[in-house]
Design an enzyme around this catalytic site. Structure first.
Site, PDB file in Angstrom:
ATOM      1  N   ASP A 156       0.629  -1.185  -0.157  1.00 15.41           N
ATOM      2  CA  ASP A 156       0.185  -0.146   0.062  1.00 15.41           C
ATOM      3  C   ASP A 156       0.934   1.244  -0.053  1.00 15.41           C
ATOM      4  O   ASP A 156       1.807   1.347   0.865  1.00 15.41           O
ATOM      5  CB  ASP A 156      -0.754  -0.029   1.388  1.00 15.41           C
ATOM      6  CG  ASP A 156      -1.538   1.309   1.305  1.00 15.41           C
ATOM      7  OD1 ASP A 156      -2.545   1.327   0.568  1.00 15.41           O
ATOM      8  OD2 ASP A 156      -1.403   2.043   2.210  1.00 15.41           O
ATOM      9  N   GLU A 173       1.367  -0.219  -4.720  1.00 17.09           N
ATOM     10  CA  GLU A 173       0.717   1.078  -5.053  1.00 17.09           C
ATOM     11  C   GLU A 173       1.692   2.171  -5.035  1.00 17.09           C
ATOM     12  O   GLU A 173       2.255   2.210  -3.991  1.00 17.09           O
ATOM     13  CB  GLU A 173      -0.694   1.132  -4.282  1.00 17.09           C
ATOM     14  CG  GLU A 173      -1.376   2.312  -4.606  1.00 17.09           C
ATOM     15  CD  GLU A 173      -2.226   2.646  -3.260  1.00 17.09           C
ATOM     16  OE1 GLU A 173      -3.067   3.723  -3.537  1.00 17.09           O
ATOM     17  OE2 GLU A 173      -2.080   2.534  -2.210  1.00 17.09           O
ATOM     18  N   ASP A 206      -3.474   3.271 -11.618  1.00 18.76           N
ATOM     19  CA  ASP A 206      -4.493   4.120 -11.531  1.00 18.76           C
ATOM     20  C   ASP A 206      -5.031   5.215 -12.845  1.00 18.76           C
ATOM     21  O   ASP A 206      -5.914   5.718 -12.880  1.00 18.76           O
ATOM     22  CB  ASP A 206      -4.327   4.965 -10.307  1.00 18.76           C
ATOM     23  CG  ASP A 206      -4.258   4.326  -8.978  1.00 18.76           C
ATOM     24  OD1 ASP A 206      -5.002   3.198  -8.977  1.00 18.76           O
ATOM     25  OD2 ASP A 206      -3.566   4.730  -7.839  1.00 18.76           O
ATOM     26  N   HIS A 258      -8.595   5.977 -13.977  1.00 20.26           N
ATOM     27  CA  HIS A 258      -8.961   7.358 -13.728  1.00 20.26           C
ATOM     28  C   HIS A 258      -9.751   7.715 -15.151  1.00 20.26           C
ATOM     29  O   HIS A 258     -10.714   8.553 -15.574  1.00 20.26           O
ATOM     30  CB  HIS A 258      -7.938   8.404 -13.638  1.00 20.26           C
ATOM     31  CG  HIS A 258      -7.436   8.240 -12.178  1.00 20.26           C
ATOM     32  ND1 HIS A 258      -8.423   7.620 -10.951  1.00 20.26           N
ATOM     33  CD2 HIS A 258      -6.500   8.583 -11.511  1.00 20.26           C
ATOM     34  CE1 HIS A 258      -7.599   7.406 -10.087  1.00 20.26           C
ATOM     35  NE2 HIS A 258      -6.532   8.264 -10.202  1.00 20.26           N
ATOM     36  N   ASN A 267     -13.790   5.961  -1.194  1.00 25.45           N
ATOM     37  CA  ASN A 267     -13.534   7.328  -0.775  1.00 25.45           C
ATOM     38  C   ASN A 267     -14.469   8.373  -1.357  1.00 25.45           C
ATOM     39  O   ASN A 267     -14.018   9.431  -1.355  1.00 25.45           O
ATOM     40  CB  ASN A 267     -12.102   7.630  -1.316  1.00 25.45           C
ATOM     41  CG  ASN A 267     -11.074   6.878  -0.308  1.00 25.45           C
ATOM     42  OD1 ASN A 267     -11.397   6.848   1.141  1.00 25.45           O
ATOM     43  ND2 ASN A 267      -9.986   6.406  -0.697  1.00 25.45           N
TER      44      ASN A 267
END
Length: 587
Positions: free
Chosen positions: A258, A291, A310, A314, A386
């Site tokens: 992470d 990550e 990511d 996105h 989130n």
């Protein structure tokens, strides 16, 4: 039947069935004591460099703590199990108590990876997760990825607030329960990955400051507090041993690290990965995934296998939803061009500054890396949880558009990850949840709501007050979706099964040695990507995620029959709305 263990520098280690050695790094203490319930405290012997150790007659399941100079009794920071919560006594664990049934398992190659991210607490802990394994294997998933399991305060948590990274949280089960889950997964041909957090400790239950203050830096802060000091040998060993414990003792097949961008000493990652490669058994497949918001491709050229992409997420999210707030603003212009770059080269940002003006240049060139260096996803715990109300894509966009995105995701040569509930078309929210109390509970609830003040739709305090309280039990309960084997949208489940079968048959066997040949924009929300596979065959993916047809223009597509069409076939030189088509041409 085989039994496995891995020695650790920190913590309690059985030296015989009735005798245990305890070791603690406590550089700011004069004389810590070992406290075993029902016995007089035992002074620990001082060693070099702040270490203390003692060996006593006691066996597995013995509850113990360490008493510090000021009288405070603390759990073992390398506790292998807790008798209850993180403030309670630690337990001596016998790593050889579990006998492995599927010890011949050597894992699966990276190219076969199809990850399924799941929260173990929502699915009934380790024993509850075992009941879901056959349905996941039948779906075509090849790896279960558990969100962090290191002991955290309370019974409900995402896992990123853990404070005892060696101890599987008691709310999920015992160490042997976790081993049984891994063992049965292996028997079904499933790998097991674990999400690990080495960039911070949670806000409650971390006692390291009380006896090992140098564990943390006093000159560097992370979003969650003082940075961990990876310049110190003792700290590096603490986390490296944790890595090797999961891989060797628990037979975990892969780890997802992470937010490693919050680890200042990046050389530790490569040092640790090299040790993993030296330690695991010859021929065994073990995979390491990062990550890393910094988009640093350097680690991926050495002993670390892949990174979460990511950028891919996105681009797809902006195409599907039109959202342009926060970091999505970096992808709202020329979104199709950015998606094409993500398909061809992995990272979108390869040294450019974010378009929203936040932060400096990000990333470095990544086009030289194979597609398998990137884990792609269209949803995950962060990107869903989130959001203020935990909205899944199925609740935000038309099903036809989402199906086309799913097809692009699952057939792209990058390694796909599915977030629990995607495969059933679940619209249940995945919310942020914790189990704090008193002042900390208030701070977490109000802090969560303040995070959204800058968004126009949450400018009104009354609107922000509707954001679910992370500590409310119903917030946790609402986050539990139907997963494979429990019903849900049968058409969505059939689509996932069809696409994963096509991937297993047509793509995975050809992924080793595959390289992107190119990708181009063919419409506002339409792209075409091409890859030369390891056996010389060419894979072509054409996707239009928009609601209107896109002209094919000068883009060339194979004349052969496609092996997958999600949406509608090509018509009159155009790409129908909400359509993804895949071709594979022999060499």
């Amino acid at each position: 039947m085989a039994r496995h263990s891995h020695p650790t520098l920190w913590g309690a280690s059985l030296v015989s069935p009735g005798r245990t050695r305890f070791r603690l790094w406590a550089p700011i203490q004069r004389q810590p004591h070992l406290v075993i319930e029902g016995r007089a405290p035992v002074p620990m012997e001082k060693e070099d460099a702040g270490w203390f150790a003692v060996e006593v007659d006691c066996g597995a399941s013995t509850p113990y703590r360490y008493r510090l100079d000021d009288g405070l009794a603390v759990p073992d920071p390398a506790s292998k199990a807790q008798r209850g919560d993180v403030h309670d006594p630690s337990l001596v664990v016998d790593p050889h108590a579990y006998a492995w049934k599927n010890d011949a398992w050597m894992g699966r190659p990276l190219e076969e990876l199809v990850l399924y991210e799941a929260h173990p607490g929502l699915l009934g802990g380790f024993d509850g997760m075992r009941a879901h394994l056959p349905a996941l294997a039948d779906l075509g998933v090849t790896a279960l990825q558990l969100m962090p399991i290191g002991a955290f305060p309370g019974a409900r948590n995402w896992g990123y607030d853990g404070v005892l990274p060696y101890a599987p949280d008691a709310a999920y089960g015992t160490p042997d329960d976790l081993k049984r889950l891994v063992d049965e997964a292996h028997g079904l041909g499933l790998q097991v990955f674990l999400d690990v957090v080495y960039n911070h400790f949670g806000p409650e239950g971390n006692y390291l400051h009380a006896f090992a203050e140098p564990f943390f830096r006093d000159d560097v802060q992370t979003p969650w507090g003082a940075a961990i000091d990876f310049r110190r040998r003792e700290v590096r060993r603490y986390f490296a041993d944790n890595v090797l414990m999961w891989l060797m003792e628990y037979r975990i097949d892969g780890l997802r690290f992470d937010a490693v961008h919050q680890i200042r000493e990046k050389d530790w990652l490569d040092e640790m990965a090299a040790e993993v490669r030296r330690t695991i058994e010859p021929g065994r497949h073990v995979h390491l995934v990062l990550e890393n918001e910094e988009n640093d491709p350097g680690h991926l050229a050495r002993d670390i296998d892949a990174q979460w992409n990511d950028d891919f997420h996105h681009c797809v999210h902006v195409m599907l939803t039109g959202e342009d707030q926060s970091y999505y603003g970096n992808y709202s212009r020329d979104t199709a061009g950015k998606l094409a770059r993500a398909l061809k080269e992995g990272f979108v940002y390869q040294g450019q500054a974010p378009e929203n003006g936040e932060g400096g240049p990000r990333g470095a060139p990544s086009g030289h890396l194979p597609p398998t260096a990137f884990v792609s996803h269209i949803q995950n715990h962060d990107q869903v949880g989130n959001r203020a109300f935990g909205d899944r894509l199925a609740a935000l966009v038309a099903r036809e558009a989402l199906d086309a995105a799913v097809a692009l995701h699952l057939l792209c040569p990058q390694l796909p990850m599915i977030f629990m509930g995607e495969e059933t078309g679940a619209k249940d929210p995945f919310l942020f949840f914790t189990d704090y109390h008193d002042a900390l509970a208030d701070a977490v609830r109000e802090g969560r709501r303040r995070e959204f003040e800058a968004f126009p739709e949450f400018a009104d305090p009354q609107t922000r007050a509707r954001i679910p309280d992370p500590n409310a039990p119903e917030t946790f309960a609402r986050s539990r979706p139907k997963v494979a084997g429990e019903g849900g949208d049968a058409a969505v489940l059939a689509l996932y099964r069809r696409l994963l079968a096509a991937r297993a048959e047509r793509i995975a066997p050809r992924l080793k040695g595959a390289r992107a040949e190119g990708a181009e924009v063919v419409g506002e929300k339409a792209v075409v990507g091409r890859w030369r596979m390891g056996d010389g065959a060419r894979l072509t993916l054409l996707a239009n995620l928009g609601a209107i047809p896109a002209p094919l223009g000068g883009a060339s597509v194979p004349e052969a029959e496609p092996f997958v069409v999600v949406g509608a076939p090509l018509a009159d030189g155009g790409i129908p709305a909400h359509t993804t088509i895949a071709w594979l041409e022999a060499a």
